[in-house]
Write a protein that holds these residues in place. Structure first.
Motif, PDB file in Angstrom:
ATOM      1  N   SER A 139     -17.569  65.525  58.154  1.00  0.00           N
ATOM      2  CA  SER A 139     -17.379  64.176  58.702  1.00  0.00           C
ATOM      3  C   SER A 139     -18.526  63.266  58.289  1.00  0.00           C
ATOM      4  CB  SER A 139     -17.210  64.207  60.216  1.00  0.00           C
ATOM      5  OG  SER A 139     -18.316  64.808  60.830  1.00  0.00           O
ATOM      6  N   ARG A 140     -19.715  63.824  58.134  1.00  0.00           N
ATOM      7  CA  ARG A 140     -20.857  63.046  57.661  1.00  0.00           C
ATOM      8  C   ARG A 140     -20.578  62.474  56.276  1.00  0.00           C
ATOM      9  NH1 ARG A 140     -25.436  66.807  56.787  1.00  0.00           N
ATOM     10  NH2 ARG A 140     -24.358  67.144  54.832  1.00  0.00           N
ATOM     11  N   ASP A 141     -19.988  63.292  55.402  1.00  0.00           N
ATOM     12  CA  ASP A 141     -19.674  62.830  54.049  1.00  0.00           C
ATOM     13  C   ASP A 141     -18.559  61.787  54.066  1.00  0.00           C
ATOM     14  OD1 ASP A 141     -21.625  64.434  52.936  1.00  0.00           O
ATOM     15  OD2 ASP A 141     -20.252  66.093  52.541  1.00  0.00           O
ATOM     16  N   ALA A 142     -17.551  61.988  54.903  1.00  0.00           N
ATOM     17  CA  ALA A 142     -16.477  61.004  55.025  1.00  0.00           C
ATOM     18  C   ALA A 142     -17.049  59.683  55.523  1.00  0.00           C
ATOM     19  CB  ALA A 142     -15.393  61.513  55.966  1.00  0.00           C
ATOM     20  N   GLY A 143     -17.979  59.737  56.454  1.00  0.00           N
ATOM     21  CA  GLY A 143     -18.622  58.535  56.965  1.00  0.00           C
ATOM     22  C   GLY A 143     -19.448  57.829  55.911  1.00  0.00           C
ATOM     23  N   ARG A 144     -20.110  58.596  55.063  1.00  0.00           N
ATOM     24  CA  ARG A 144     -20.891  57.995  53.970  1.00  0.00           C
ATOM     25  C   ARG A 144     -19.974  57.259  53.010  1.00  0.00           C
ATOM     26  NH1 ARG A 144     -23.804  62.877  51.618  1.00  0.00           N
ATOM     27  NH2 ARG A 144     -24.011  61.509  49.837  1.00  0.00           N
ATOM     28  N   ILE A 145     -18.823  57.849  52.722  1.00  0.00           N
ATOM     29  CA  ILE A 145     -17.866  57.203  51.822  1.00  0.00           C
ATOM     30  C   ILE A 145     -17.366  55.904  52.454  1.00  0.00           C
ATOM     31  CG2 ILE A 145     -15.596  57.389  50.730  1.00  0.00           C
ATOM     32  CD1 ILE A 145     -16.164  60.461  50.558  1.00  0.00           C
ATOM     33  N   GLY A 146     -16.891  55.993  53.691  1.00  0.00           N
ATOM     34  CA  GLY A 146     -16.370  54.806  54.363  1.00  0.00           C
ATOM     35  C   GLY A 146     -17.421  53.731  54.550  1.00  0.00           C
ATOM     36  N   GLY A 147     -18.611  54.122  54.940  1.00  0.00           N
ATOM     37  CA  GLY A 147     -19.688  53.156  55.137  1.00  0.00           C
ATOM     38  C   GLY A 147     -20.065  52.430  53.866  1.00  0.00           C
ATOM     39  N   ASN A 148     -20.113  53.170  52.767  1.00  0.00           N
ATOM     40  CA  ASN A 148     -20.441  52.543  51.484  1.00  0.00           C
ATOM     41  C   ASN A 148     -19.308  51.658  50.987  1.00  0.00           C
ATOM     42  OD1 ASN A 148     -23.168  53.295  50.444  1.00  0.00           O
ATOM     43  ND2 ASN A 148     -22.423  55.316  51.017  1.00  0.00           N
ATOM     44  N   MET A 149     -18.061  52.032  51.304  1.00  0.00           N
ATOM     45  CA  MET A 149     -16.934  51.162  50.941  1.00  0.00           C
ATOM     46  C   MET A 149     -17.046  49.831  51.676  1.00  0.00           C
ATOM     47  SD  MET A 149     -13.666  53.757  50.808  1.00  0.00           S
ATOM     48  CE  MET A 149     -12.483  52.449  50.478  1.00  0.00           C
ATOM     49  N   VAL A 150     -17.345  49.886  52.967  1.00  0.00           N
ATOM     50  CA  VAL A 150     -17.485  48.659  53.754  1.00  0.00           C
ATOM     51  C   VAL A 150     -18.631  47.819  53.212  1.00  0.00           C
ATOM     52  CG1 VAL A 150     -18.076  47.748  56.030  1.00  0.00           C
ATOM     53  CG2 VAL A 150     -16.442  49.622  55.821  1.00  0.00           C
ATOM     54  N   LYS A 151     -19.735  48.459  52.881  1.00  0.00           N
ATOM     55  CA  LYS A 151     -20.884  47.743  52.330  1.00  0.00           C
ATOM     56  C   LYS A 151     -20.497  47.006  51.051  1.00  0.00           C
ATOM     57  CE  LYS A 151     -25.586  48.542  50.656  1.00  0.00           C
ATOM     58  NZ  LYS A 151     -26.588  49.540  50.347  1.00  0.00           N
ATOM     59  N   LYS A 152     -19.755  47.675  50.159  1.00  0.00           N
ATOM     60  CA  LYS A 152     -19.327  47.043  48.907  1.00  0.00           C
ATOM     61  C   LYS A 152     -18.369  45.885  49.162  1.00  0.00           C
ATOM     62  CE  LYS A 152     -19.830  50.809  45.651  1.00  0.00           C
ATOM     63  NZ  LYS A 152     -19.904  50.428  44.246  1.00  0.00           N
ATOM     64  N   MET A 153     -17.470  46.055  50.135  1.00  0.00           N
ATOM     65  CA  MET A 153     -16.525  44.976  50.448  1.00  0.00           C
ATOM     66  C   MET A 153     -17.252  43.762  51.017  1.00  0.00           C
ATOM     67  SD  MET A 153     -13.100  46.850  51.839  1.00  0.00           S
ATOM     68  CE  MET A 153     -13.642  48.477  52.345  1.00  0.00           C
ATOM     69  N   ILE A 154     -18.244  43.978  51.866  1.00  0.00           N
ATOM     70  CA  ILE A 154     -19.023  42.872  52.418  1.00  0.00           C
ATOM     71  C   ILE A 154     -19.799  42.173  51.309  1.00  0.00           C
ATOM     72  CG2 ILE A 154     -20.983  42.291  53.906  1.00  0.00           C
ATOM     73  CD1 ILE A 154     -19.906  44.492  55.841  1.00  0.00           C
ATOM     74  N   GLU A 155     -20.409  42.948  50.416  1.00  0.00           N
ATOM     75  CA  GLU A 155     -21.145  42.353  49.298  1.00  0.00           C
ATOM     76  C   GLU A 155     -20.230  41.501  48.436  1.00  0.00           C
ATOM     77  OE1 GLU A 155     -22.878  45.699  47.304  1.00  0.00           O
ATOM     78  OE2 GLU A 155     -24.490  45.911  48.757  1.00  0.00           O
ATOM     79  N   TYR A 208     -17.436  40.021  49.323  1.00  0.00           N
ATOM     80  CA  TYR A 208     -17.056  38.825  50.075  1.00  0.00           C
ATOM     81  C   TYR A 208     -18.188  37.811  50.113  1.00  0.00           C
ATOM     82  CZ  TYR A 208     -15.144  35.818  53.671  1.00  0.00           C
ATOM     83  OH  TYR A 208     -14.667  34.738  54.354  1.00  0.00           O
ATOM     84  N   GLU A 209     -19.405  38.283  50.323  1.00  0.00           N
ATOM     85  CA  GLU A 209     -20.550  37.380  50.328  1.00  0.00           C
ATOM     86  C   GLU A 209     -20.726  36.703  48.974  1.00  0.00           C
ATOM     87  OE1 GLU A 209     -23.830  39.789  51.690  1.00  0.00           O
ATOM     88  OE2 GLU A 209     -23.350  39.417  53.795  1.00  0.00           O
ATOM     89  N   ARG A 210     -20.513  37.466  47.887  1.00  0.00           N
ATOM     90  CA  ARG A 210     -20.587  36.875  46.551  1.00  0.00           C
ATOM     91  C   ARG A 210     -19.529  35.793  46.377  1.00  0.00           C
ATOM     92  NH1 ARG A 210     -20.320  41.877  44.550  1.00  0.00           N
ATOM     93  NH2 ARG A 210     -22.297  42.921  44.627  1.00  0.00           N
ATOM     94  N   SER A 211     -18.308  36.073  46.879  1.00  0.00           N
ATOM     95  CA  SER A 211     -17.238  35.068  46.739  1.00  0.00           C
ATOM     96  C   SER A 211     -17.570  33.821  47.554  1.00  0.00           C
ATOM     97  CB  SER A 211     -15.893  35.650  47.154  1.00  0.00           C
ATOM     98  OG  SER A 211     -15.771  35.760  48.559  1.00  0.00           O
ATOM     99  N   LEU A 212     -18.202  33.978  48.710  1.00  0.00           N
ATOM    100  CA  LEU A 212     -18.608  32.813  49.497  1.00  0.00           C
ATOM    101  C   LEU A 212     -19.684  32.010  48.753  1.00  0.00           C
ATOM    102  CD1 LEU A 212     -18.855  34.268  53.117  1.00  0.00           C
ATOM    103  CD2 LEU A 212     -17.113  32.723  52.217  1.00  0.00           C
ATOM    104  N   ALA A 213     -20.634  32.703  48.155  1.00  0.00           N
ATOM    105  CA  ALA A 213     -21.717  32.034  47.444  1.00  0.00           C
ATOM    106  C   ALA A 213     -21.177  31.299  46.207  1.00  0.00           C
ATOM    107  CB  ALA A 213     -22.781  33.045  47.018  1.00  0.00           C
ATOM    108  N   ASN A 214     -20.158  31.843  45.566  1.00  0.00           N
ATOM    109  CA  ASN A 214     -19.590  31.223  44.374  1.00  0.00           C
ATOM    110  C   ASN A 214     -18.696  30.038  44.700  1.00  0.00           C
ATOM    111  OD1 ASN A 214     -20.881  33.013  42.661  1.00  0.00           O
ATOM    112  ND2 ASN A 214     -19.194  34.446  42.667  1.00  0.00           N
ATOM    113  N   ASN A 215     -18.268  29.928  45.946  1.00  0.00           N
ATOM    114  CA  ASN A 215     -17.365  28.841  46.339  1.00  0.00           C
ATOM    115  C   ASN A 215     -18.098  27.655  46.946  1.00  0.00           C
ATOM    116  OD1 ASN A 215     -14.981  30.104  45.522  1.00  0.00           O
ATOM    117  ND2 ASN A 215     -14.811  31.235  47.421  1.00  0.00           N
ATOM    118  N   LYS A 216     -19.409  27.622  46.819  1.00  0.00           N
ATOM    119  CA  LYS A 216     -20.188  26.501  47.382  1.00  0.00           C
ATOM    120  C   LYS A 216     -19.919  25.237  46.636  1.00  0.00           C
ATOM    121  CE  LYS A 216     -24.043  28.646  49.646  1.00  0.00           C
ATOM    122  NZ  LYS A 216     -25.467  28.747  49.720  1.00  0.00           N
TER     123      LYS A 216
END
Length: 66
Positions: free
Chosen positions: A40-56, A58-66
């Motif tokens: 479960s620790r490994d599954a959590g690492r995968i999911g957590g890193n996926m969320v981190k990449k998705m947030i990054e 999205y933040e890039r898309s917000l910065a590019n739409n200024k």
């Protein structure tokens, strides 16, 4: 088959691709089909890193739409 329902079903294959990419990056051996034998620790690492990449992304898309 996954029990998770995607908000955007068309994104399913992209999310799977991302899951395998992140698993490789964190050193978890995922295979097609059943992966109930991973820690479960490994599954959590995968999911957590996926969320981190998705947030990054999205933040890039917000910065590019200024």
């Amino acid at each position: 088959m996954s029990r998770n329902n995607h908000v955007v079903p068309e994104a399913s294959s992209g999310l799977d691709k991302m899951k395998f990419e992140v698993a490789r990056e964190v050193g978890v051996d995922l295979k097609d089909g059943y992966n109930g034998d991973i820690l479960s620790r490994d599954a959590g690492r995968i999911g957590g890193n996926m969320v981190k990449k998705m947030i990054e992304a999205y933040e890039r898309s917000l910065a590019n739409n200024k």
